[in-house]
Design an enzyme around this catalytic site. Sequence first.
Site, short mmCIF file in Angstrom:
data_model
loop_
_atom_site.label_atom_id
_atom_site.label_comp_id
_atom_site.label_asym_id
_atom_site.label_seq_id
_atom_site.Cartn_x
_atom_site.Cartn_y
_atom_site.Cartn_z
N CYS A 1 1.03 -1.19 0.14
CA CYS A 1 -0.07 0.08 0.00
C CYS A 1 0.98 1.41 -0.12
O CYS A 1 1.66 1.40 1.12
CB CYS A 1 -0.95 0.04 1.30
SG CYS A 1 -2.06 1.31 1.34
N CYS B 1 -3.30 6.76 -5.02
CA CYS B 1 -3.01 5.34 -4.69
C CYS B 1 -1.83 5.12 -5.08
O CYS B 1 -1.34 5.17 -6.48
CB CYS B 1 -4.14 4.57 -5.71
SG CYS B 1 -4.03 2.78 -5.33
O1 PYC Z 1 -1.98 3.80 -1.97
O2 PYC Z 1 -1.47 1.72 -2.67
C1 PYC Z 1 -2.09 2.57 -2.32
C2 PYC Z 1 -3.58 1.98 -1.89
C3 PYC Z 1 -4.28 0.80 -2.19
C4 PYC Z 1 -5.50 0.77 -1.60
C5 PYC Z 1 -5.65 2.07 -0.94
N1 PYC Z 1 -4.46 2.66 -1.29
#
Ligand code: PYC
Length: 320
Positions: free
Chosen positions: A88, A248
Amino acid sequence: MIRIPFLDSHTGGEPTRLITSLPFDLGTGSVADKLSMLKKNHDDLRRTVLLEPRGSDVLVGAYLVPPADPTCQFGVIYFNNVGYLGMCGHGTIGLIASLAYLGKVQPGVIRVETPVGVVEATLHRGSSSEAYRAPTHYPNKVSVQNIPAYRHLTHVPVTVDGKTIHGDVAWGGNWFFLCHDHGLEVNIQNLESLTDFAWRIREQFTANGITGANGAEIDHVELFASTPEADSKSFVLCPGKAYDRSPCGTGTSAKLACLYGDGKLQAGQIWKQQSVVGSIFEGSIQIQDNRIIPTITGEAWVMSEGMILVDERDPFGSGI
Ligand code: PYC
């Protein structure tokens, strides 16, 4: 009464609930082994920490665990409302800023073992934000050199309600479907339609046998659009139907691998990825032994600190 301390941070709007000490032992195996034990014997703790009424679908959790790899200072296992994550990105930025707040790390390089490999975080000495100018504030800007990312499938057609869209399937620490031709507005006013459409795309993977490598489930969907404020803007739907408030980190890593594959990104070039709520990560890649190594930079903010209390008499004490 069971008592479990926690520290909450957010990274570009996406929360991370850090649990620094577990109420049971996971042995001395690798972090991947520890994850198997958690799944098998202790999934109730994930539910207790994250689900309603104590938590919410939006929260991502992080268990700090001892690493087996002697080159690492920490191990970490990320989890959400429906299960566990390989890696993550926003969570690692949140983890390192939280450890800085706790005085457990200093600016510099910190190696962290995750279930899918070792990532290298750099805690920066300063921050671009006004708040850091106060000398007592903790450093909160972090770059995460992720595990290698790659594109598995290109331009895969998926039909939703008679409309055919296309996407690439790529790995960035989790599996992603990355789509540009969805035709939806990517903005915060349109969250319901984005969530509904991304979820229905995901349902088609199961119906049509579309998977990541070795049959792995594709559990994140990214819908991209252009924006004057960054190189790209995205809506990311997470496995439990919550959307990522941050751009993300693992999804941006997957995106960088696809851009490189299309000849649209060179090693060392900065790519700015904006989330649907407006936060931005900076990403870049290095090529090592023909592998694409992404680095993602962002800032996290600690926002609450407390104690989870589990009363054995509480019928909803371990989550709804
Ligand atoms: O930032 O990799 C990330 C992530 C995955 C799910 C929520 N955030």
